[in-house]
Design an enzyme around this catalytic site. Sequence first.
Site, PDB file in Angstrom:
ATOM      1  N   THR A  16       8.652   2.514 -15.051  1.00 15.15           N
ATOM      2  CA  THR A  16       8.589   1.078 -14.766  1.00 15.15           C
ATOM      3  C   THR A  16       9.135   0.239 -15.916  1.00 15.15           C
ATOM      4  OG1 THR A  16       6.994  -0.719 -14.455  1.00 15.15           O
ATOM      5  CG2 THR A  16       6.182   1.203 -15.619  1.00 15.15           C
ATOM      6  N   ASP A  17       9.562  -0.987 -15.592  1.00 14.16           N
ATOM      7  CA  ASP A  17      10.008  -1.910 -16.650  1.00 14.16           C
ATOM      8  C   ASP A  17       8.827  -2.428 -17.477  1.00 14.16           C
ATOM      9  OD1 ASP A  17       8.870  -3.583 -14.720  1.00 14.16           O
ATOM     10  OD2 ASP A  17      10.604  -4.911 -14.535  1.00 14.16           O
ATOM     11  N   GLU A  18       7.589  -2.236 -16.959  1.00 12.82           N
ATOM     12  CA  GLU A  18       6.418  -2.798 -17.659  1.00 12.82           C
ATOM     13  C   GLU A  18       6.188  -2.158 -19.017  1.00 12.82           C
ATOM     14  OE1 GLU A  18       2.921  -3.632 -15.445  1.00 12.82           O
ATOM     15  OE2 GLU A  18       4.038  -4.200 -13.667  1.00 12.82           O
ATOM     16  N   SER A  60      -0.257   3.740 -19.861  1.00  7.99           N
ATOM     17  CA  SER A  60      -0.274   5.126 -19.348  1.00  7.99           C
ATOM     18  C   SER A  60       1.132   5.560 -18.911  1.00  7.99           C
ATOM     19  CB  SER A  60      -1.280   5.271 -18.196  1.00  7.99           C
ATOM     20  OG  SER A  60      -0.844   4.572 -17.046  1.00  7.99           O
ATOM     21  N   LYS A  61       1.900   4.626 -18.358  1.00 15.76           N
ATOM     22  CA  LYS A  61       3.280   4.979 -17.973  1.00 15.76           C
ATOM     23  C   LYS A  61       4.127   5.190 -19.239  1.00 15.76           C
ATOM     24  CE  LYS A  61       4.950   5.178 -14.384  1.00 15.76           C
ATOM     25  NZ  LYS A  61       5.078   6.315 -13.420  1.00 15.76           N
ATOM     26  N   TYR A  95      -2.312   0.249 -17.241  1.00 21.00           N
ATOM     27  CA  TYR A  95      -1.287   0.888 -16.400  1.00 21.00           C
ATOM     28  C   TYR A  95      -0.014   1.131 -17.201  1.00 21.00           C
ATOM     29  CZ  TYR A  95       2.748   1.083 -13.266  1.00 21.00           C
ATOM     30  OH  TYR A  95       3.930   1.435 -12.675  1.00 21.00           O
TER      31      TYR A  95
HETATM   32  P1  NAD Z   1       1.836   4.082  -4.872  1.00 22.47           P
HETATM   33  O1  NAD Z   1       0.559   3.764  -5.572  1.00 22.47           O
HETATM   34  O2  NAD Z   1       2.174   3.370  -3.618  1.00 22.47           O
HETATM   35  O3  NAD Z   1       1.904   5.646  -4.553  1.00 22.47           O
HETATM   36  C1  NAD Z   1       1.522   6.619  -5.483  1.00 22.47           C
HETATM   37  C2  NAD Z   1       1.428   7.939  -4.751  1.00 22.47           C
HETATM   38  O4  NAD Z   1       1.064   8.949  -5.700  1.00 22.47           O
HETATM   39  C3  NAD Z   1       0.338   7.962  -3.665  1.00 22.47           C
HETATM   40  O5  NAD Z   1       0.828   8.577  -2.495  1.00 22.47           O
HETATM   41  C4  NAD Z   1      -0.791   8.787  -4.278  1.00 22.47           C
HETATM   42  O6  NAD Z   1      -1.569   9.479  -3.323  1.00 22.47           O
HETATM   43  C5  NAD Z   1       0.013   9.738  -5.157  1.00 22.47           C
HETATM   44  N1  NAD Z   1      -0.777  10.278  -6.274  1.00 22.47           N
HETATM   45  C6  NAD Z   1      -1.602   9.595  -7.126  1.00 22.47           C
HETATM   46  N2  NAD Z   1      -2.143  10.431  -8.015  1.00 22.47           N
HETATM   47  C7  NAD Z   1      -1.648  11.668  -7.745  1.00 22.47           C
HETATM   48  C8  NAD Z   1      -1.830  12.944  -8.330  1.00 22.47           C
HETATM   49  N3  NAD Z   1      -2.639  13.120  -9.395  1.00 22.47           N
HETATM   50  N4  NAD Z   1      -1.183  14.000  -7.804  1.00 22.47           N
HETATM   51  C9  NAD Z   1      -0.358  13.837  -6.727  1.00 22.47           C
HETATM   52  N5  NAD Z   1      -0.168  12.658  -6.126  1.00 22.47           N
HETATM   53  C10 NAD Z   1      -0.796  11.580  -6.630  1.00 22.47           C
HETATM   54  O7  NAD Z   1       2.956   3.855  -5.973  1.00 22.47           O
HETATM   55  P2  NAD Z   1       4.459   3.338  -5.811  1.00 22.47           P
HETATM   56  O8  NAD Z   1       4.470   1.861  -5.847  1.00 22.47           O
HETATM   57  O9  NAD Z   1       5.096   4.056  -4.687  1.00 22.47           O
HETATM   58  O10 NAD Z   1       5.060   3.852  -7.193  1.00 22.47           O
HETATM   59  C11 NAD Z   1       5.627   5.161  -7.296  1.00 22.47           C
HETATM   60  C12 NAD Z   1       6.096   5.368  -8.726  1.00 22.47           C
HETATM   61  O11 NAD Z   1       7.054   4.374  -9.070  1.00 22.47           O
HETATM   62  C13 NAD Z   1       4.967   5.231  -9.767  1.00 22.47           C
HETATM   63  O12 NAD Z   1       5.190   6.194 -10.762  1.00 22.47           O
HETATM   64  C14 NAD Z   1       5.152   3.828 -10.338  1.00 22.47           C
HETATM   65  O13 NAD Z   1       4.695   3.762 -11.667  1.00 22.47           O
HETATM   66  C15 NAD Z   1       6.657   3.677 -10.254  1.00 22.47           C
HETATM   67  N6  NAD Z   1       7.152   2.302 -10.094  1.00 22.47           N
HETATM   68  C16 NAD Z   1       6.646   1.483  -9.118  1.00 22.47           C
HETATM   69  C17 NAD Z   1       7.192   0.204  -8.950  1.00 22.47           C
HETATM   70  C18 NAD Z   1       6.685  -0.730  -7.877  1.00 22.47           C
HETATM   71  O14 NAD Z   1       7.081  -1.907  -7.863  1.00 22.47           O
HETATM   72  N7  NAD Z   1       5.846  -0.302  -6.958  1.00 22.47           N
HETATM   73  C19 NAD Z   1       8.238  -0.231  -9.790  1.00 22.47           C
HETATM   74  C20 NAD Z   1       8.696   0.643 -10.787  1.00 22.47           C
HETATM   75  C21 NAD Z   1       8.182   1.912 -10.929  1.00 22.47           C
HETATM   76  O1  DAU Z   2       7.437  -4.171 -12.756  1.00 16.34           O
HETATM   77  C1  DAU Z   2       7.231  -2.983 -12.048  1.00 16.34           C
HETATM   78  C2  DAU Z   2       5.785  -2.891 -11.627  1.00 16.34           C
HETATM   79  O2  DAU Z   2       5.629  -3.818 -10.555  1.00 16.34           O
HETATM   80  C3  DAU Z   2       5.348  -1.504 -11.207  1.00 16.34           C
HETATM   81  O3  DAU Z   2       5.430  -0.643 -12.300  1.00 16.34           O
HETATM   82  C4  DAU Z   2       3.920  -1.516 -10.671  1.00 16.34           C
HETATM   83  O4  DAU Z   2       3.573  -0.236 -10.184  1.00 16.34           O
HETATM   84  C5  DAU Z   2       3.845  -2.522  -9.540  1.00 16.34           C
HETATM   85  O5  DAU Z   2       2.521  -2.629  -9.079  1.00 16.34           O
HETATM   86  C6  DAU Z   2       4.349  -3.885 -10.003  1.00 16.34           C
HETATM   87  O6  DAU Z   2       3.422  -4.462 -10.968  1.00 16.34           O
HETATM   88  P1  DAU Z   2       3.061  -6.012 -10.940  1.00 16.34           P
HETATM   89  O7  DAU Z   2       1.791  -6.230 -11.639  1.00 16.34           O
HETATM   90  O8  DAU Z   2       4.235  -6.826 -11.375  1.00 16.34           O
HETATM   91  O9  DAU Z   2       2.917  -6.200  -9.335  1.00 16.34           O
HETATM   92  P2  DAU Z   2       1.859  -6.994  -8.451  1.00 16.34           P
HETATM   93  O10 DAU Z   2       2.393  -7.006  -7.064  1.00 16.34           O
HETATM   94  O11 DAU Z   2       0.464  -6.526  -8.668  1.00 16.34           O
HETATM   95  O12 DAU Z   2       1.962  -8.473  -9.037  1.00 16.34           O
HETATM   96  C7  DAU Z   2       3.210  -9.169  -9.066  1.00 16.34           C
HETATM   97  C8  DAU Z   2       2.954 -10.531  -9.702  1.00 16.34           C
HETATM   98  O13 DAU Z   2       2.144 -11.321  -8.800  1.00 16.34           O
HETATM   99  C9  DAU Z   2       2.185 -10.466 -11.002  1.00 16.34           C
HETATM  100  O14 DAU Z   2       2.663 -11.489 -11.877  1.00 16.34           O
HETATM  101  C10 DAU Z   2       0.734 -10.773 -10.597  1.00 16.34           C
HETATM  102  C11 DAU Z   2       0.916 -11.703  -9.411  1.00 16.34           C
HETATM  103  N1  DAU Z   2      -0.156 -11.626  -8.366  1.00 16.34           N
HETATM  104  C12 DAU Z   2      -0.455 -10.413  -7.842  1.00 16.34           C
HETATM  105  C13 DAU Z   2      -1.438 -10.277  -6.876  1.00 16.34           C
HETATM  106  C14 DAU Z   2      -1.784  -8.928  -6.309  1.00 16.34           C
HETATM  107  C15 DAU Z   2      -0.775 -12.782  -7.921  1.00 16.34           C
HETATM  108  O15 DAU Z   2      -0.466 -13.907  -8.382  1.00 16.34           O
HETATM  109  N2  DAU Z   2      -1.736 -12.663  -6.961  1.00 16.34           N
HETATM  110  C16 DAU Z   2      -2.123 -11.458  -6.426  1.00 16.34           C
HETATM  111  O16 DAU Z   2      -3.043 -11.436  -5.570  1.00 16.34           O
END
Ligand code: NAD
Ligand code: DAU
Length: 352
Positions: free
Chosen positions: A132-134, A161-162, A158
């Site tokens: 992630t970019d975070e 840990s990443k 989060y």
């Molecule tokens: P998600 O939470 O929707 O899905 C995570 C999946 O991993 C789930 O299916 C869960 O059951 C599985 N999982 C969790 N713990 C596990 C374990 N110990 N063993 C096997 N499976 C396990 O997450 P996502 O949004 O699809 O993100 C996927 C990956 O991409 C993550 O690594 C996240 O950090 C990264 N990422 C997400 C975003 C985003 O915007 N969602 C952006 C950048 C990077």
């Molecule tokens: O940047 C990549 C990341 O984006 C991924 O690594 C994470 O897995 C993914 O969850 C996401 O993290 P964010 O914290 O940016 O996403 P989230 O959708 O939780 O929140 C996006 C923005 O919106 C953040 O500034 C918080 C805000 N927010 C979120 C929720 C859930 C609100 O204002 N209200 C809300 O109820």
Amino acid sequence: MILVTGGAGFIGANFVLDWLKSCSEPVVNLDKLTYAGNLHNLDSLADDPRHLFVHGDIGDSALVAHLLQEHQPRAIINFAAESHVDRSIHGPEDFIRTNVNGTFALLGAAREYWEQLGTDDKAGFRFLHVSTDEVYGSLGPQDAPFTEHTPYAPNSPYSASKAASDHLVRAWHHTYGLPTLTTNCSNNYGPYQFPEKLVPLMIHNALSGKPLPVYGDGLNIRDWLYVSDHCSAIRTVLNAGRPGEVYNIGGWNEKTNMEVVHTLCDILDQARPQTGSHRALIHHVRDRAGHDRRYAIDAGKIERELGWKPEETFETGIRKTVAWYLDNQPWVEAVTSGEYRHWLERHYGART
Ligand code: NAD
Ligand code: DAU
């Protein structure tokens, strides 16, 4: 074949579906099925012999070693993680267990498998870690976007840990020679995203006439990428990325949270007209602890070196996303029962 972990979650499921649409290579999909994992995301593959689902944990070294020996994959793509920042604030333990210890165990099993491969298979093997970019921390308004050289400065449990998992992947390449690839991507949105995250939560609440909870002043900035563009970037890095390298992935779409929520309300006003705008439901609530102000990604390296660019603009991607949620209400209803309701009470109950 390839081994995908976390392939029942949001991005993993989109990746598996897109992969099997675009090529015939089978997928072994290892997922623990936490609250975020949903096998219904993969319903369309129920009769597809190219998809083998395995219920299990990436931290289970014996299971992973067995899967690697049995299926002899040419690559591992690691999506498995705890992914929600707010949940990491309420309870960081699962994030350390899966994102740090789980990645460590997966790397160990991958290394053992890789070391006993024949010369050609060894050279062709890849361990792609989805991050992630975070991990780069928070930007000021005038700061340049994150590059692959931006120092790590994670601020939430989060992102810490990443970041730890990224460092382990880097070390397994430099120390043991494991051919790793790491991708750091911005915020994804699109089909099958669990409605704890901003975009699906706002769509779901707006359709139910519930308040739209914007944290703080709503001026935090994220870069947004449509999920299928993230999947195509991962395929590109897997095919052409140089082992040991890191690639930033982004959509060149910086938006404040207010802009995102306003856009969603305006699309819903057209798709589901009602008296007055959905914007009237916007409600500012207590800010997220340690809330990063701005993320922005410089995706120039993957564009220059590997020729990848996103296909969707924010405007096209967000319209597709709203349309998908409107067309898939039974999916939303199924995932918003049980544990999800408990989360809403725990997280939002005390904020308003
Ligand atoms: P998600 O939470 O929707 O899905 C995570 C999946 O991993 C789930 O299916 C869960 O059951 C599985 N999982 C969790 N713990 C596990 C374990 N110990 N063993 C096997 N499976 C396990 O997450 P996502 O949004 O699809 O993100 C996927 C990956 O991409 C993550 O690594 C996240 O950090 C990264 N990422 C997400 C975003 C985003 O915007 N969602 C952006 C950048 C990077
Ligand atoms: O940047 C990549 C990341 O984006 C991924 O690594 C994470 O897995 C993914 O969850 C996401 O993290 P964010 O914290 O940016 O996403 P989230 O959708 O939780 O929140 C996006 C923005 O919106 C953040 O500034 C918080 C805000 N927010 C979120 C929720 C859930 C609100 O204002 N209200 C809300 O109820």
